[in-house]
Design an enzyme around this catalytic site. Structure first.
Site, PDB file in Angstrom:
ATOM      1  N   GLU A  77      16.973  -1.331  -2.954  1.00 35.03           N
ATOM      2  CA  GLU A  77      16.767  -1.229  -4.394  1.00 35.03           C
ATOM      3  C   GLU A  77      17.290   0.109  -4.859  1.00 35.03           C
ATOM      4  O   GLU A  77      17.164   1.109  -4.157  1.00 35.03           O
ATOM      5  CB  GLU A  77      15.258  -1.287  -4.703  1.00 35.03           C
ATOM      6  CG  GLU A  77      14.848  -2.519  -5.455  1.00 35.03           C
ATOM      7  CD  GLU A  77      13.343  -2.626  -5.645  1.00 35.03           C
ATOM      8  OE1 GLU A  77      12.674  -1.607  -5.844  1.00 35.03           O
ATOM      9  OE2 GLU A  77      12.843  -3.762  -5.599  1.00 35.03           O
ATOM     10  N   HIS A 115       4.657   3.168 -14.097  1.00 34.33           N
ATOM     11  CA  HIS A 115       4.138   1.952 -13.462  1.00 34.33           C
ATOM     12  C   HIS A 115       3.362   1.172 -14.518  1.00 34.33           C
ATOM     13  O   HIS A 115       2.332   1.620 -14.997  1.00 34.33           O
ATOM     14  CB  HIS A 115       3.250   2.339 -12.278  1.00 34.33           C
ATOM     15  CG  HIS A 115       2.584   1.169 -11.616  1.00 34.33           C
ATOM     16  ND1 HIS A 115       2.850   0.798 -10.320  1.00 34.33           N
ATOM     17  CD2 HIS A 115       1.661   0.291 -12.071  1.00 34.33           C
ATOM     18  CE1 HIS A 115       2.129  -0.264 -10.015  1.00 34.33           C
ATOM     19  NE2 HIS A 115       1.385  -0.590 -11.068  1.00 34.33           N
ATOM     20  N   ARG A 170     -10.502   7.093 -10.541  1.00 34.96           N
ATOM     21  CA  ARG A 170     -10.907   6.768  -9.173  1.00 34.96           C
ATOM     22  C   ARG A 170     -11.450   8.051  -8.538  1.00 34.96           C
ATOM     23  O   ARG A 170     -10.699   8.990  -8.298  1.00 34.96           O
ATOM     24  CB  ARG A 170      -9.720   6.300  -8.335  1.00 34.96           C
ATOM     25  CG  ARG A 170      -9.093   5.022  -8.834  1.00 34.96           C
ATOM     26  CD  ARG A 170      -8.161   4.474  -7.758  1.00 34.96           C
ATOM     27  NE  ARG A 170      -7.354   3.385  -8.287  1.00 34.96           N
ATOM     28  CZ  ARG A 170      -6.771   2.477  -7.522  1.00 34.96           C
ATOM     29  NH1 ARG A 170      -6.894   2.547  -6.207  1.00 34.96           N
ATOM     30  NH2 ARG A 170      -6.038   1.518  -8.061  1.00 34.96           N
ATOM     31  N   GLU A 194       6.618  -6.123  -8.251  1.00 36.61           N
ATOM     32  CA  GLU A 194       5.987  -7.024  -7.285  1.00 36.61           C
ATOM     33  C   GLU A 194       4.810  -7.706  -7.958  1.00 36.61           C
ATOM     34  O   GLU A 194       4.400  -7.326  -9.053  1.00 36.61           O
ATOM     35  CB  GLU A 194       5.524  -6.282  -6.026  1.00 36.61           C
ATOM     36  CG  GLU A 194       4.402  -5.293  -6.278  1.00 36.61           C
ATOM     37  CD  GLU A 194       3.606  -4.952  -5.017  1.00 36.61           C
ATOM     38  OE1 GLU A 194       3.766  -5.634  -3.990  1.00 36.61           O
ATOM     39  OE2 GLU A 194       2.796  -4.021  -5.082  1.00 36.61           O
ATOM     40  N   LYS A 251      -2.515   5.027  -6.869  1.00 31.58           N
ATOM     41  CA  LYS A 251      -2.978   5.287  -8.227  1.00 31.58           C
ATOM     42  C   LYS A 251      -4.232   6.158  -8.252  1.00 31.58           C
ATOM     43  O   LYS A 251      -5.096   6.024  -7.393  1.00 31.58           O
ATOM     44  CB  LYS A 251      -3.275   3.952  -8.915  1.00 31.58           C
ATOM     45  CG  LYS A 251      -2.063   3.033  -8.951  1.00 31.58           C
ATOM     46  CD  LYS A 251      -2.452   1.556  -9.105  1.00 31.58           C
ATOM     47  CE  LYS A 251      -1.213   0.669  -8.972  1.00 31.58           C
ATOM     48  NZ  LYS A 251      -1.555  -0.745  -8.786  1.00 31.58           N
ATOM     49  N   ARG A 299      -4.212 -11.221  -6.323  1.00 37.00           N
ATOM     50  CA  ARG A 299      -5.653 -10.970  -6.131  1.00 37.00           C
ATOM     51  C   ARG A 299      -6.144 -10.119  -7.294  1.00 37.00           C
ATOM     52  O   ARG A 299      -5.376  -9.713  -8.151  1.00 37.00           O
ATOM     53  CB  ARG A 299      -5.861 -10.207  -4.824  1.00 37.00           C
ATOM     54  CG  ARG A 299      -5.001  -8.943  -4.780  1.00 37.00           C
ATOM     55  CD  ARG A 299      -5.409  -7.972  -3.720  1.00 37.00           C
ATOM     56  NE  ARG A 299      -4.399  -6.943  -3.520  1.00 37.00           N
ATOM     57  CZ  ARG A 299      -4.280  -5.858  -4.252  1.00 37.00           C
ATOM     58  NH1 ARG A 299      -5.090  -5.649  -5.267  1.00 37.00           N
ATOM     59  NH2 ARG A 299      -3.336  -4.972  -4.000  1.00 37.00           N
ATOM     60  N   GLY A 305       0.809  -1.213   0.000  1.00 39.78           N
ATOM     61  CA  GLY A 305       0.000   0.000   0.000  1.00 39.78           C
ATOM     62  C   GLY A 305       0.840   1.260   0.000  1.00 39.78           C
ATOM     63  O   GLY A 305       0.437   2.286   0.527  1.00 39.78           O
ATOM     64  N   GLY A 306       2.024   1.188  -0.619  1.00 42.82           N
ATOM     65  CA  GLY A 306       2.886   2.362  -0.697  1.00 42.82           C
ATOM     66  C   GLY A 306       3.640   2.623   0.602  1.00 42.82           C
ATOM     67  O   GLY A 306       4.413   3.565   0.695  1.00 42.82           O
ATOM     68  N   ASN A 343       0.754  -8.916  -7.245  1.00 45.48           N
ATOM     69  CA  ASN A 343      -0.408  -8.902  -6.363  1.00 45.48           C
ATOM     70  C   ASN A 343      -1.259 -10.117  -6.675  1.00 45.48           C
ATOM     71  O   ASN A 343      -1.728 -10.288  -7.794  1.00 45.48           O
ATOM     72  CB  ASN A 343      -1.213  -7.619  -6.536  1.00 45.48           C
ATOM     73  CG  ASN A 343      -0.451  -6.410  -6.010  1.00 45.48           C
ATOM     74  OD1 ASN A 343       0.144  -6.466  -4.940  1.00 45.48           O
ATOM     75  ND2 ASN A 343      -0.429  -5.342  -6.767  1.00 45.48           N
TER      76      ASN A 343
HETATM   77  P1  ADP Z   1       3.414  -1.591  -2.727  1.00 44.63           P
HETATM   78  O1  ADP Z   1       3.438  -2.994  -2.225  1.00 44.63           O
HETATM   79  O2  ADP Z   1       3.274  -0.585  -1.633  1.00 44.63           O
HETATM   80  O3  ADP Z   1       2.472  -1.400  -3.895  1.00 44.63           O
HETATM   81  P2  ADP Z   1       5.565  -1.384  -4.707  1.00 44.63           P
HETATM   82  O4  ADP Z   1       6.858  -2.118  -4.602  1.00 44.63           O
HETATM   83  O5  ADP Z   1       4.567  -1.844  -5.713  1.00 44.63           O
HETATM   84  O6  ADP Z   1       4.910  -1.319  -3.253  1.00 44.63           O
HETATM   85  O7  ADP Z   1       5.891   0.160  -4.965  1.00 44.63           O
HETATM   86  C1  ADP Z   1       4.890   1.161  -4.901  1.00 44.63           C
HETATM   87  C2  ADP Z   1       5.318   2.374  -5.714  1.00 44.63           C
HETATM   88  O8  ADP Z   1       6.591   2.878  -5.216  1.00 44.63           O
HETATM   89  C3  ADP Z   1       5.552   2.113  -7.196  1.00 44.63           C
HETATM   90  O9  ADP Z   1       4.360   2.209  -7.972  1.00 44.63           O
HETATM   91  C4  ADP Z   1       6.561   3.181  -7.569  1.00 44.63           C
HETATM   92  O10 ADP Z   1       5.885   4.415  -7.831  1.00 44.63           O
HETATM   93  C5  ADP Z   1       7.399   3.335  -6.299  1.00 44.63           C
HETATM   94  N1  ADP Z   1       8.638   2.521  -6.366  1.00 44.63           N
HETATM   95  C6  ADP Z   1       8.772   1.222  -6.010  1.00 44.63           C
HETATM   96  N2  ADP Z   1      10.037   0.760  -6.236  1.00 44.63           N
HETATM   97  C7  ADP Z   1      10.731   1.797  -6.736  1.00 44.63           C
HETATM   98  C8  ADP Z   1      12.103   1.990  -7.158  1.00 44.63           C
HETATM   99  N3  ADP Z   1      13.011   1.010  -7.111  1.00 44.63           N
HETATM  100  N4  ADP Z   1      12.454   3.223  -7.596  1.00 44.63           N
HETATM  101  C9  ADP Z   1      11.559   4.239  -7.614  1.00 44.63           C
HETATM  102  N5  ADP Z   1      10.288   4.127  -7.243  1.00 44.63           N
HETATM  103  C10 ADP Z   1       9.843   2.931  -6.808  1.00 44.63           C
HETATM  104 MG    MG Z   2       2.408  -2.169  -5.785  1.00 47.32          MG
END
Ligand code: ADP
Ligand code: MG
Ligand code: ADP
Length: 653
Positions: free
Chosen positions: A269, A277, A406, A358, A306, A362, A233-234, A360
Site C-alpha cells: 500500500e 483515522h 482510554r 479495513e 488508539k 465485531r 492490532g497494529g 472489524n
Molecule cells: P490493524 O488491523 O492492525 O488495525 P490497519 O490496517 O487498521 O491495521 O492499520 C492500523 C493503523 O496503521 C492505522 O490506524 C493507520 O494509523 C496506519 N496505517 C494503515 N495503513 C496505512 C497507510 N496506507 N498509510 C499510512 N498509515 C497507515
Molecule cells: Mg485497524
C-alpha cells in the site's frame, strides 16, 4: 490455532471416529503428521481450514436470546455484563484464574440467580480465553442459548463462530463468510474495489516476489507499506522508504507474518504520510436493513493504537462525510453483514480523499461515543439482531459531541535512545475515586483493593463524556479527570489531561502523528514526575540501608513492578546472569514481562530518593537468584541477593 493443529491419529484409523461418537462436535483432523510436516517445509503454514465448511450455509440459529455466555474480560466484560443484566438475560461469564475476583465477576455474582461465573483456569490468554474447546464445553454444560464473543480473543475467528453455531448456540456476530472475506485484508480490498469503494493505491493483491514488489513500489511511489494479509492490532505493517531496502524487508515481513499470523502473504500500500483515522459504525439485521449510525475519529494514536476517540471528525468535509457513510453501507451490504461492525477508513489529509482501510467484524472498544450521541444502545441492538429482530424502525440523529479516554495502567519512560515509551504497570490499586456523573459513562474493570494482572493488556477504564460540542466535551473531560484519584499503579491520566489542554488538539487540526510530536515538544521529565505523584508512589521510602542484609555486605534487589520473571532473552538463549556472575549496574540481569511488554531489568532500574540506588562505578557479584524462570513476581519481591565486589571501599555505600 490449536483446532487446526489436530492431526490424524498416527496408529489407529478408527480412534478419531470413535471419539467423534463420544463428542459429535469434536473436529475431525484431515491431515496426517507427514502431510503437516511436508506442508510446513513447503512454506505453507496456514493449512486448510476444514472446520468452517462444516457450517450449514445460511444457518445462523437466530432466536430470542435468554441465557448468554459472555466470552470477555476487563472493560469489555463489564460493559457486556451490565447490558445483559439490564436486558434481563441470564449471564454465564467465563474468567481465567487471575480474573476470578475481577469487577465483572463480582457483578455477575451479585446478580444472584441470574448469573454464574465459570473458571476456565490458566493465566495467559493462550491458556484461558483462547482455549476454544474449553469455552464450547462450558457453553454446552451451562446450556446457554447464545454466546457473545466480546472484543479480541476469538471474536474474529470464523472457525470458532462455526463451531459455536454447530453446537446449536447463537453466535452473536456476522456470518462466517463475512468474517472470512473481511479478515483477509487482501480479500477485503478486492471486495471493496469491486463495488467501487476507493482503496489506498497499491498492489491490491498478494505479491509473491520481491521483484514484483519493486515494480509495484516504483509505480505507487515511495514510501510504501508492506502489510500482512492477516495482520492486526497494529502488527504486520512495515514501512519501506527506498528501493534498496525493499528486497530485505520483503523477506523479513514475509517470515514475520508467517510466524505471527500463520500466513506469510503480504501486499503493498502507498504510505499515506498525513492521515486521520475515521471509522463508521454499522448495524445490519438479517432482513438487510442497514444503518450507519455514526462516524468516529481515532487519530490520537501511539504505535498504531488508539488513545482518545471522538464521535465525529473536525477536518472532514460534509461531502467526504457522506461518502464515508455511503461506502460503509455498500460494504455492509456486499458481504451481507449481520450485527454490529465497523468499517475503518484513511482520510488522506493532503489529497483530501478517503480510502477504505479495513473492516472489524465485531464490537469495538470505542463504540460508546456513538451510543452517547445517538442514544442507540449498540450492545442491546446486538442482542436484538441475534434474536432475529428487525432494525427497520431505527434512526440515528446525532446530538452533541462525545469523547472517550482510554485509561491505561502504564507509565512513561525515556528509553536508552531518548525516545518516550510507555511501560505497563500492573499491581494493586490502593486508592480509587471516580465520581458518578450524569454526562459520564464509566466502564471500569478496577476498584480499590483490586489487582491489575500482568497477563493481559493495560486498558483499565474507559471514560466517555457527552457535551454540547467538541470543546464543551473536552472541557468537561478535563474537569472530570481533575477529580479522579487512582493510586497504587501509574496511569496515563496526567498525559491525557495535558493533551486536553493542548491548543493543537483543541483546534482539532492534526493527524495520526499528533501524539509522538506532542511528546517531543512537552517537558517529559515533568510529566513523568506528575504520573509518579498521581500514583501515590513514594520513592523515598527505599534507601540502600534498608536493603542491606544484617551482619553482611549483601544487598537485596527487589522487583520494581509486578510481572513475570525471565532469566533469558528467549527460550533458546543463555541466562543473562548466574550465581557467581559479576555485573556493572547497567548490565541486564533479567527481563520482566507485563502486559505483553518485555522490560530488561538492571540495577539502574531501581531508584531511591536520591536517584540511583546501587552506586555505579563498581561491580557486584550475584550471590543468590531468588525466583525461578517464568515465575510471577509482585512489586517489592526479592529477586536477587548481590554483594559489592571486595575492591569497593565500604564507605562508598
Ligand atoms: P490493524 O488491523 O492492525 O488495525 P490497519 O490496517 O487498521 O491495521 O492499520 C492500523 C493503523 O496503521 C492505522 O490506524 C493507520 O494509523 C496506519 N496505517 C494503515 N495503513 C496505512 C497507510 N496506507 N498509510 C499510512 N498509515 C497507515
Ligand atoms: Mg485497524
Ligand atoms: P495421563 O496424562 O492422564 O497420565 P496418559 O496418556 O499417560 O494420560 O494415559 C493414562 C493411561 O491410559 C496410560 O498409563 C495407559 O494405561 C492408558 N493409555 C493411554 N493411551 C493408551 C493407548 N493408546 N493404548 C492403551 N492404553 C492407553
Amino acid at each position: 490455532g490449536a483446532m487446526q493443529g489436530l492431526v490424524k491419529h498416527p496408529f489407529s484409523d478408527e480412534l478419531d471416529l470413535s471419539l467423534r461418537k463420544v463428542d459429535p462436535a469434536l473436529p475431525i483432523p484431515v491431515e496426517t503428521v507427514t502431510e503437516v510436516v511436508d506442508r510446513i517445509m513447503a512454506g505453507r503454514l496456514g493449512g486448510q481450514a476444514p472446520l468452517a465448511q462444516e457450517q450449514p450455509v445460511g444457518e445462523l440459529g437466530h432466536r430470542p436470546v435468554k441465557k448468554v455466555l459472555i466470552h470477555a474480560r476487563g472493560c469489555t466484560a463489564v460493559k457486556l455484563v451490565r447490558k445483559a443484566l439490564e436486558a434481563e438475560l441470564e449471564v454465564v461469564l467465563v474468567q481465567s484464574d487471575p480474573d476470578m475476583d475481577s469487577v465483572p465477576a463480582d457483578m455477575v455474582r451479585q446478580a444472584g440467580a441470574a448469573g454464574t461465573v465459570v473458571p476456565i483456569g490458566g493465566n495467559t490468554s493462550d491458556e484461558s480465553y483462547l482455549n476454544a474447546l474449553s469455552i464450547l464445553n462450558i457453553a454446552e454444560a451451562q446450556q446457554v442459548d447464545a454466546l457473545h464473543p466480546g472484543i479480541g480473543f476469538l471474536s474474529e475467528t470464523p472457525n470458532f463462530a462455526a463451531l459455536v453455531r454447530q453446537k446449536g448456540i447463537n453466535f452473536i456476530g456476522p456470518k462466517v463468510m463475512s468474517m472470512e472475506t473481511m479478515g483477509n485484508k487482501s480479500n477485503a480490498i478486492s471486495t471493496t474495489m469491486s463495488i467501487n469503494v476507493p482503496v489506498v493505491p497499491g498492489s491490491h493483491g498478494i505479491i509473491d516476489s520481491s521483484e514484483k514488489a519493486l515494480e509495484i513500489a516504483e509505480r505507487v511511489g515511495y514510501p510504501i507499506l508492506l502489510k500482512a494479509v492477516h495482520g492486526g492490532g497494529g502488527k504486520g505493517i512495515v514501512k519501506v522508504e527506498r528501493p534498496e531496502h525493499l528486497h530485505q524487508l520483503f523477506h523479513q515481513v514475509t517470515a514475520e507474518a508467517k510466524s505471527a499470523f500463520g500466513n506469510g502473504d503480504i501486499y503493498i500500500e502507498k504510505c499515506v504520510t498525513s492521515l486521520r483515522h475515521i471509522e463508521a459504525q454499522i448495524l445490519r439485521d438479517q432482513f438487510g436493513h442497514t444503518r450507519v449510525i455514526g462516524l468516529r475519529d481515532c487519530s490520537v494514536q501511539r504505535n498504531n493504537q488508539k488513545l482518545l476517540e471522538e464521535s465525529g471528525s473536525t477536518l472532514l468535509s460534509e461531502q467526504l462525510r457522506s461518502e464515508v457513510l455511503a461506502c460503509a453501507e455498500k460494504i455492509a451490504t456486499a458481504v451481507d453483514y449481520i450485527g454490529a461492525g465497523t468499517v475503518e477508513f484513511i482520510y488522506d489529509v493532503p489529497s483530501d480523499a478517503i480510502y477504505f482501510m479495513e473492516m472489524n467484524t465485531r464490537l469495538q472498544v470505542e463504540h460508546p461515543v456513538t451510543e452517547a450521541v445517538t442514544g442507540i444502545d449498540i450492545v442491546k441492538q446486538q442482542f436484538l439482531i441475534a434474536s432475529g429482530e428487525s432494525i427497520e424502525h431505527l434512526t440515528a440523529d446525532e446530538k452533541g459531541y462525545a469523547l472517550e479516554v482510554r485509561v491505561n495502567a502504564e507509565r512513561c519512560v525515556i528509553d536508552g535512545d531518548g525516545e518516550v515509551t510507555f511501560m505497563p504497570t500492573p499491581g494493586k490499586i490502593t486508592k480509587y475515586r471516580l465520581p458518578e456523573q450524569d454526562d459520564v459513562e464509566l466502564i471500569s474493570m478496577v476498584d480499590e483493593g483490586k489487582t491489575v494482572s500482568p497477563f493481559y493488556d493495560s486498558l483499565i477504564i474507559q471514560i466517555i463524556i457527552h457535551g454540547e460540542n467538541r470543546l464543551d466535551a473536552i472541557d468537561r473531560m478535563r474537569r472530570y479527570l481533575e477529580a479522579v484519584v487512582i493510586e497504587g499503579i501509574s496511569t496515563n491520566i496526567s498525559l491525557v489531561k495535558r493533551i486536553l489542554s493542548d491548543e493543537t488538539f483543541r483546534q482539532g487540526d492534526y493527524d495520526t502523528t499528533y501524539l509522538p510530536k506532542f511528546l517531543n515538544r512537552i517537558d517529559v521529565p515533568a510529566l513523568i514526575a506528575e504520573i509518579d505523584e498521581a500514583s501515590g508512589s513514594r520513592a523515598d521510602v527505599v534507601d540502600l540501608d534498608s536493603l542491606r542484609i544484617e551482619g553482611s555486605q549483601e544487598l537485596r534487589v527487589l522487583s520494581p513492578s509486578t510481572g513475570v520473571f525471565y532469566r533469558t532473552p528467549s527460550p533458546s538463549e543463555p541466562e543473562y546472569v548466574n550465581v557467581g556472575s559479576e555485573v556493572e549496574v547497567d548490565e541486564v540481569l533479567c527481563v520482566l514481562e507485563a502486559m505483553k511488554m518485555f522490560a530488561p531489568f538492571r540495577l539502574t532500574s531501581c531508584a531511591g530518593a536520591g536517584g540511583a540506588l546501587y552506586p555505579a562505578g563498581q561491580r557486584y557479584r550475584i550471590n543468590r537468584i531468588n525466583v525461578s524462570n517464568g515465575q510471577q513476581v509482585n512489586e517489592g519481591d526479592l529477586l536477587f541477593v548481590i554483594e559489592p565486589m571486595a575492591a569497593a571501599p565500604i564507605a562508598a555505600l
